[in-house]
Design a protein around this motif. Structure first.
Motif, PDB file in Angstrom:
ATOM      1  N   ALA A 468       0.860  -1.187   0.000  1.00  0.00           N
ATOM      2  CA  ALA A 468       0.000   0.000   0.000  1.00  0.00           C
ATOM      3  C   ALA A 468       0.888   1.226   0.000  1.00  0.00           C
ATOM      4  CB  ALA A 468      -0.938   0.012   1.201  1.00  0.00           C
ATOM      5  N   LEU A 469       0.385   2.283  -0.597  1.00  0.00           N
ATOM      6  CA  LEU A 469       1.071   3.574  -0.596  1.00  0.00           C
ATOM      7  C   LEU A 469       0.340   4.490   0.367  1.00  0.00           C
ATOM      8  CD1 LEU A 469       3.317   5.307  -1.949  1.00  0.00           C
ATOM      9  CD2 LEU A 469       1.548   6.103  -3.544  1.00  0.00           C
ATOM     10  N   ILE A 470       1.053   5.018   1.355  1.00  0.00           N
ATOM     11  CA  ILE A 470       0.463   5.933   2.337  1.00  0.00           C
ATOM     12  C   ILE A 470       0.833   7.359   1.952  1.00  0.00           C
ATOM     13  CG2 ILE A 470       0.495   6.658   4.762  1.00  0.00           C
ATOM     14  CD1 ILE A 470       1.171   3.734   5.460  1.00  0.00           C
ATOM     15  N   VAL A 471      -0.172   8.227   1.898  1.00  0.00           N
ATOM     16  CA  VAL A 471       0.081   9.642   1.618  1.00  0.00           C
ATOM     17  C   VAL A 471      -0.398  10.455   2.808  1.00  0.00           C
ATOM     18  CG1 VAL A 471      -0.038   9.363  -0.878  1.00  0.00           C
ATOM     19  CG2 VAL A 471      -2.121   9.896   0.377  1.00  0.00           C
ATOM     20  N   CYS A 472       0.411  11.430   3.229  1.00  0.00           N
ATOM     21  CA  CYS A 472       0.108  12.169   4.463  1.00  0.00           C
ATOM     22  C   CYS A 472       0.594  13.604   4.334  1.00  0.00           C
ATOM     23  CB  CYS A 472       0.800  11.481   5.642  1.00  0.00           C
ATOM     24  SG  CYS A 472       0.387  12.165   7.266  1.00  0.00           S
ATOM     25  N   ASN A 473      -0.075  14.503   5.053  1.00  0.00           N
ATOM     26  CA  ASN A 473       0.415  15.882   5.120  1.00  0.00           C
ATOM     27  C   ASN A 473       1.719  15.938   5.895  1.00  0.00           C
ATOM     28  OD1 ASN A 473      -1.206  15.207   7.435  1.00  0.00           O
ATOM     29  ND2 ASN A 473      -1.170  17.356   8.034  1.00  0.00           N
ATOM     30  N   HIS A 474       2.541  16.965   5.603  1.00  0.00           N
ATOM     31  CA  HIS A 474       3.894  17.045   6.164  1.00  0.00           C
ATOM     32  C   HIS A 474       3.999  18.318   6.993  1.00  0.00           C
ATOM     33  CE1 HIS A 474       7.863  15.801   6.741  1.00  0.00           C
ATOM     34  NE2 HIS A 474       8.429  16.117   5.589  1.00  0.00           N
ATOM     35  N   VAL A 475       4.064  18.160   8.328  1.00  0.00           N
ATOM     36  CA  VAL A 475       3.998  19.316   9.227  1.00  0.00           C
ATOM     37  C   VAL A 475       5.318  19.552   9.953  1.00  0.00           C
ATOM     38  CG1 VAL A 475       2.652  20.412  11.059  1.00  0.00           C
ATOM     39  CG2 VAL A 475       1.577  18.691   9.596  1.00  0.00           C
ATOM     40  N   THR A 476       5.970  18.482  10.423  1.00  0.00           N
ATOM     41  CA  THR A 476       7.161  18.646  11.255  1.00  0.00           C
ATOM     42  C   THR A 476       8.234  17.637  10.870  1.00  0.00           C
ATOM     43  OG1 THR A 476       6.680  17.030  12.997  1.00  0.00           O
ATOM     44  CG2 THR A 476       5.565  19.154  13.158  1.00  0.00           C
ATOM     45  N   TYR A 477       9.423  17.847  11.436  1.00  0.00           N
ATOM     46  CA  TYR A 477      10.520  16.902  11.225  1.00  0.00           C
ATOM     47  C   TYR A 477      10.258  15.571  11.949  1.00  0.00           C
ATOM     48  CZ  TYR A 477      13.145  20.919   9.465  1.00  0.00           C
ATOM     49  OH  TYR A 477      13.556  22.003   8.737  1.00  0.00           O
TER      50      TYR A 477
END
Length: 639
Positions: A468-477
C-alpha cells in the motif's frame, strides 16, 4: 467496540475461550502438584521422589516434540471451536485415568496420564493462539493476548497452590479429593467450551501428514519465512528458556538464600507470576492498542536489570533461617528481593505479549496454526536445554568416558547473574538481526515522551498484509517517527536526500530502510533510484509512505500535492491510504517559528496529537488532487 481488554471479558466471542484456556492451565498444575503432594503423603523415600519429579517434566514435554506438527495441521484444517471441544473431551478422558491413578495410588498410571496431558496441551496449543486474530479486531489483539497471558500466569500460580494443598487439607481423603478435583475441572472446561462461537478453519482443504519428523521440519521452515516472525519465535522460546532457568531454581533458592521453606518458594513464584500478569495487561495501554514491538526491547532490558539486582540483593546465605513470609520481608533486603521478582515478571509480560501479537498479525490465517505449532516445538527444545544447562552449570565436575571434567559449580545467585548477562546478549543479538525491533523501541520512547497519541482508523484502514502507498500531510521533522510509532507494520518512508545523509542520522535512516529522494534538477540519478526503490518495495508487499507536498508546511496549511504519487501508481497501482496528522503545527519541530535556533517549546508537555487514517483508494483511480482532498478532509480545521 471494546475500549480496553477488560471489556472483552463481557463478550461471548472471547470470554468462553478465555475461561477454557485458564481452566486448562489451572487443572494441569493442580494435577502435577497433587502428584508431588501424594508422594509426600505416602512417605515415598527421597530417592524415588527425585526420580518421579525429574521424570514428570520429561513426560509432559515429550508430546510437544512428537505431536506439535500434526496438531498444527489439525488446527488449520478443523473449525476451531469444534477442535477445542475435542481437546477438552480428551481432557476428561485423561483426567479420568489420572483420577483412577490417585484412587489406586498407582504412580505408573499417573505418569501415563501426565503424558496424556502433554499430548492434550500440544493439540490445544496451536488453536489457543491462532483463534485470537479470528475473533478479535486488530486493535484488540495486544489486549486479548495480554489477558490470555495474565490468565495463564494466574491459573498456573493458583493451580500450584491448590494442588499442593489437596493432600494437606484432605488428609486420608486426599486421593479422592485429588481425583474429584481434576475430573470436575475437566468437565467444567468442556461445558464452557460449548459456548465458544464457531470460528472458520484456516485451511479446510489441507491434507494432514502424520509423520512428525518431516512435518516438524516443514512447519519450522514455514515459520521462518519472514525475518520478524522468525525472530519473534526466537524471542518467545528464549522467554521459556529464561523462565525455566529462573523458576526451576526458586524452591532451592527460597531455602538456601531466602531462609525459608515452601511458603517462601510460593511467595517468590507468586510475585513472578503476578508481575507477569501485570506486565501482560499493561501492554495494551503502553502500545495505544496497536501491535507495538517497541515494547520488546524495553521488556528484555528490564528483565536483565531486575535479575541483575536480584543477584546483588542476596549473593550468599540468608541472615536467618526458618523464616515466615512476614519475617522474611522484615529482614534487610526482603522487600528489595520481592520487588526484583515482581519486576522480572512485569518486564517478562512486556517482552512476551507483543511477540505473540506480532506473529498473529503478520502470519497468513491459513498458516498461523502451523506456525504456532512450530513455536511450540522450538519452545520445548529451549525448555529442555534450559533444564539441562542449569543443572550442568551448578555441578562442580562430571565424569565422561572415565575422564573427570571440571564444571562451573555456580551458586544460584551466580546462575541468576549469568542468566541476566545472557539475556542482555541474546536481546542485543535479536535486535541486530531485526533492526525493526530496536527502531520501533526508539520511535515508541521518543514519540510517547513528547506526545500523547490518539489514533483513528489505523487498524481498520492500514492493510494487515500486502502493499500500500500511504500519503500524508507534512507538518514537522517528527512526522515519520510519529507515523512509524502509530502504524503496526514496518513502513518505508521516502525522504529528502540531504536529510537522509546527515551524519549519525544516516545510520538510523538506513536501518529504518528509508528511501532518499532528490528533485529532478538536484540529482536525477537519486530521483530515478528512489522511484525504483519504491516500486521494488511495493512489489515485495511492503508499505511505503510519501509526503506529496514535497516539503514541510510553512504556514500550517496543506500545500498542493505533487505528481510524484501518480508516477508511482502508473507503474504499480497499489491501494493508496490517506492519512492526516493533527495538532502538530504548534510543535517545536515545525516551521511555525522559523529557524531551529528559535524553536518554541510545546505549550503542554506531552500534548495530544491525532493520527487519522482514511479508507484506502484503488490505485487505478487515485490522483494527486483526489488524495489531497481526502487528506484535507481527514485533517479538518486543525493543523
Amino acid at each position: 467496540m471494546a475500549y480496553n481488554q477488560f471489556e472483552l471479558l463481557r463478550q461471548r466471542r472471547f470470554l468462553p475461550f478465555f475461561v477454557v484456556q485458564s481452566l486448562g492451565a489451572f487443572n494441569d498444575n493442580v494435577y502435577r502438584q497433587a502428584i508431588i503432594g501424594m508422594l509426600f503423603w505416602l512417605g515415598v523415600p527421597i530417592e524415588q521422589r527425585t526420580l518421579y519429579t525429574n521424570l514428570a517434566p520429561a513426560l509432559f514435554i515429550l508430546p510437544f516434540f512428537l505431536f506439535s506438527a500434526t496438531a498444527g495441521q489439525i488446527a488449520e484444517k478443523l473449525e476451531k471451536s469444534r477442535l477445542i471441544r475435542i481437546t477438552t473431551t480428551m481432557e476428561i478422558a485423561i483426567m479420568s485415568v489420572a483420577g483412577l491413578g490417585f484412587l489406586l495410588q498407582n504412580m505408573p498410571l499417573l505418569l501415563v496420564a501426565l503424558f496424556g496431558t502433554g499430548l492434550q496441551s500440544a493439540l490445544f496449543g496451536p488453536v489457543k493462539y491462532s483463534i485470537l486474530p479470528s475473533v478479535l479486531k486488530p486493535e484488540e489483539l495486544t489486549g486479548g493476548n495480554g489477558l490470555v497471558e495474565m490468565g495463564t500466569s494466574m491459573s498456573i500460580l493458583i493451580g500450584m497452590i491448590v494442588g499442593g494443598l489437596i493432600f494437606t487439607l484432605a488428609g486420608n481423603h486426599g486421593p479422592v479429593a485429588a481425583a474429584s478435583a481434576i475430573v470436575a475441572l475437566a468437565i467444567a472446561g468442556n461445558l464452557v467450551s460449548r459456548m465458544i462461537p464457531p470460528v472458520d478453519a484456516g485451511a479446510p482443504d489441507l491434507k494432514v501428514q502424520l509423520n512428525p519428523i518431516p512435518e516438524s521440519r516443514h512447519v519450522l521452515a514455514l515459520a521462518r519465512k519472514q525475518p520478524a516472525v522468525r525472530n519473534s519465535m526466537l524471542g518467545i522460546s528464549w522467554f521459556w528458556f529464561f523462565g525455566t532457568v529462573l523458576t526451576a531454581q526458586l524452591p532451592t533458592y527460597a531455602e538456601l538464600h531466602l531462609g525459608g521453606d515452601q511458603r517462601l518458594y510460593l511467595l517468590a513464584f507468586a510475585l513472578f507470576s503476578i508481575g507477569t500478569g501485570i506486565g501482560s495487561l499493561l501492554c495494551e495501554k503502553l502500545s495505544a492498542r496497536t501491535v507495538e514491538i517497541g515494547l520488546v526491547p524495553l521488556g528484555a532490558f528490564g528483565m536483565s536489570a531486575f535479575l541483575l539486582d536480584l543477584y546483588f540483593a542476596r549473593t550468599g546465605a540468608p541472615p536467618a533461617t526458618g523464616l515466615t513470609v512476614s519475617q522474611f520481608l522484615d529482614h534487610p533486603g526482603g522487600w528489595r528481593i520481592a520487588i526484583d521478582l515482581t519486576g522480572i515478571g512485569l518486564f517478562s509480560g512486556l517482552f512476551l505479549v507483543p511477540l505473540f501479537a506480532l506473529i498473529q498479525s503478520r502470519t497468513p490465517r491459513s498458516e498461523l496454526s502451523r506456525v504456532i505449532s512450530a513455536v511450540n516445538i522450538q519452545n520445548a527444545f529451549f525448555i529442555v536445554l534450559a533444564a539441562v544447562l542449569a543443572i550442568a552449570l551448578q555441578m562442580e565436575q562430571a565424569t565422561l568416558g572415565g575422564i573427570t571434567l571440571p564444571l562451573p559449580g555456580l551458586s544460584i545467585p551466580q546462575l541468576f547473574l549469568a542468566l541476566a548477562i545472557a539475556n542482555t546478549l541474546v536481546a542485543i543479538w535479536i535486535f541486530t538481526l531485526v533492526p525493526e525491533f530496536l527502531m520501533r523501541f526508539l520511535s515508541w520512547v521518543l514519540v510517547r515522551t513528547l506526545y500523547r497519541l490518539r489514533l483513528h482508523g489505523i487498524e481498520k484502514h492500514i492493510p494487515d498484509e500486502g502493499p500500500a502507498l500511504i500519503v500524508c500531510n507534512h507538518v514537522t521533522y517528527m512526522d515519520a517517527l510519529v507515523l512509524s510509532a502509530s502504524i503496526p507494520r514496518p513502513v518505508r518512508f521516502v525522504m529528502y536526500y540531504r536529510i537522509f545523509n546527515i551524519p549519525v542520522m544516516r545510520w538510523i535512516f538506513r536501518t529504518g530502510k528509508a528511501i532518499p529522494i532528490a528533485g529532478a534538477k538536484e540529482d536525477p540519478v537519486v530521483m530515478r533510484q528512489a522511484f525504483e526503490d519504491v516500486d521494488a518495495a511495493l512489489a515485495d508487499g511492503q508499505l511505503v509512505c510519501i509526503f506529496p507536498e514535497g516539503a514541510l508546511t510553512r504556514d500550517g496549511n496543506i500545500a498542493p500535492f505533487k505528481a510524484g504519487m501518480e508516477r508511482i501508481l502508473e507503474r504499480r497501482p497499489v491501494p493508496v491510504v490517506p492519512m492526516a496528522l493533527k495538532h502538530m503545527w504548534t510543535s517545536m519541530w515545525s516551521k511555525r517559528d522559523g529557524r531551529l535556533g528559535r524553536m518554541r517549546v510545546p505549550r503542554r508537555f506531552r500534548a495530544h496529537v491525532e493520527v487519522v487514517a482514511g479508507e484506502p483508494v484503488d490505485g487505478r483511480e487515485a490522483g494527486a488532487a483526489m488524495m489531497e482532498a481526502k487528506v484535507r478532509a481527514l485533517r479538518g480545521n486543525d493543523a
